[in-house]
Design an enzyme around this catalytic site. Sequence first.
Site, PDB file in Angstrom:
ATOM      1  CE1 TYR A  23      -4.455  -1.115   0.702  1.00 38.90           C
ATOM      2  CE2 TYR A  23      -3.175  -2.943   1.576  1.00 38.90           C
ATOM      3  CZ  TYR A  23      -4.369  -2.421   1.123  1.00 38.90           C
ATOM      4  OH  TYR A  23      -5.483  -3.218   1.095  1.00 38.90           O
TER       5      TYR A  23
ATOM      6  NE  ARG B 133      -7.321  -9.752   4.697  1.00 36.76           N
ATOM      7  CZ  ARG B 133      -8.273  -8.967   4.207  1.00 36.76           C
ATOM      8  NH1 ARG B 133      -8.150  -7.667   4.221  1.00 36.76           N
ATOM      9  NH2 ARG B 133      -9.379  -9.473   3.698  1.00 36.76           N
TER      10      ARG B 133
ATOM     11  CG  HIS C  77      -8.520  -6.947  -0.029  1.00 38.53           C
ATOM     12  ND1 HIS C  77      -7.463  -7.632   0.515  1.00 38.53           N
ATOM     13  CD2 HIS C  77      -8.501  -5.721   0.550  1.00 38.53           C
ATOM     14  CE1 HIS C  77      -6.834  -6.868   1.385  1.00 38.53           C
ATOM     15  NE2 HIS C  77      -7.427  -5.686   1.429  1.00 38.53           N
TER      16      HIS C  77
END
Lengths: 179, 241
Positions: free
Chosen positions: B111, B160, B163
């Site tokens: 990110y 994760r 997404h």
Amino acid sequence: MSFAPGQTVGPFFHLGLPYEGGNLLVPAGHPDGVRLHGRVFDGQGAGVPDALIELWQADPSGQVPRATGSIRRDGYTFTGWGRTQTDGDGHYWFSTLLPGADPGRRPFFAVTVFARGLTDRLFTRAYLPGDEPDPLLDGLEPDRRVTLITTREERGLLFDIHLQGEGETVFLSYPRQAR
Amino acid sequence: MTTQADINREIAELRGSGGPQPRRDYPPYRSSMLRYPTRDLHQVDPEGVELWAPCFGAADIDDHEADLTVQRSGEPLGERIVVTGRVLDGDGRPVRHQLVEIWQANASGRYWHQRDQHPAPLDPNFIGAGRCLTDGDGVYTFQTIKPGAYPWRNHDNAWRPAHIHFSLFGTDFTQRLVTQMYFPGDPLFDLDPIYQSVTDAKAREMLVASYDHSVTAPERSLGYRWDIILSGTHRTPLEES
């Protein structure tokens, strides 16, 4: 008809959601402006540094704003909507106007809470202090009721949000939601 | 340290226990433990502003904010994709001219955020945030890059599934939704406490997009379709403006 489940905003929502001026429904220092602020606390009483708060409210006459421009504010139009993140102490603040309500009703701010660790958003109301009867407040035990009422300060209103534990804020659901 | 096998056991014990919305108290997602309300939500009839959603318009957003691949000077790395679908209310009506916001990791699973310490490369040509308004049929469309999976610290060697975070508004306040869109067939689904916090299998499937060749851009992008159904509006038709 079933509807899509929510998911947590996670730790990186600052990338997509907060924006410059999101907390300034009116410019800071506006002659009628007030500061609505408070802290978000977890179940051990620690400030939550990665929460996001959204505010939605009527204007001072009680009208629901229908104007666009909450993201790119022109400094004059009251859109009634704002968004801000908590800081390292779990503190948030908005510069805004006091909401009005229909005659005999108790004005409130509609508040939405998001955070890392919160699997779905939470809704609540931050009421102005006052004497008007209110079906929601009147149906709550006194120790629960106080969690929904702002405290008047010299320059505004204080509204702390306790996600869990002692003084846990009353969070709301609406009839057309599953739970 | 908690292992993936420990988490899998906890997930299995809670499977099917929570209805179609995520459990707020979901111990396999460790960060939830001090942050969920222990009291039941208090049901209330919406009134005043709660019967309306905020309005956003063309002046709030630039058209290029829907294309996450053109926000910097060069082409981002990774697999270009179109993500499109309709936003519908709980009665099947399109949510028109309403705000949709997304944010996501880059193709490497990193990110653009100070707190992301995953040692995968940042891409100077990809920030990973976008916005658009739905059109008159409730359709949104983003051009972006397929995000990568990434590790997190919920438990030992936790990952994760890929997404995209989505933020949505309806026509009344009560329909507000922030959720995550996933990609079909991800092998990490069963291992992920956030995806599994929705303990109902059919409800979880609503978070998974479908590959749709008809929304690809020839010689440029693959394509995914994801329709989003919000809860029902509380306003009666007479109150519609």
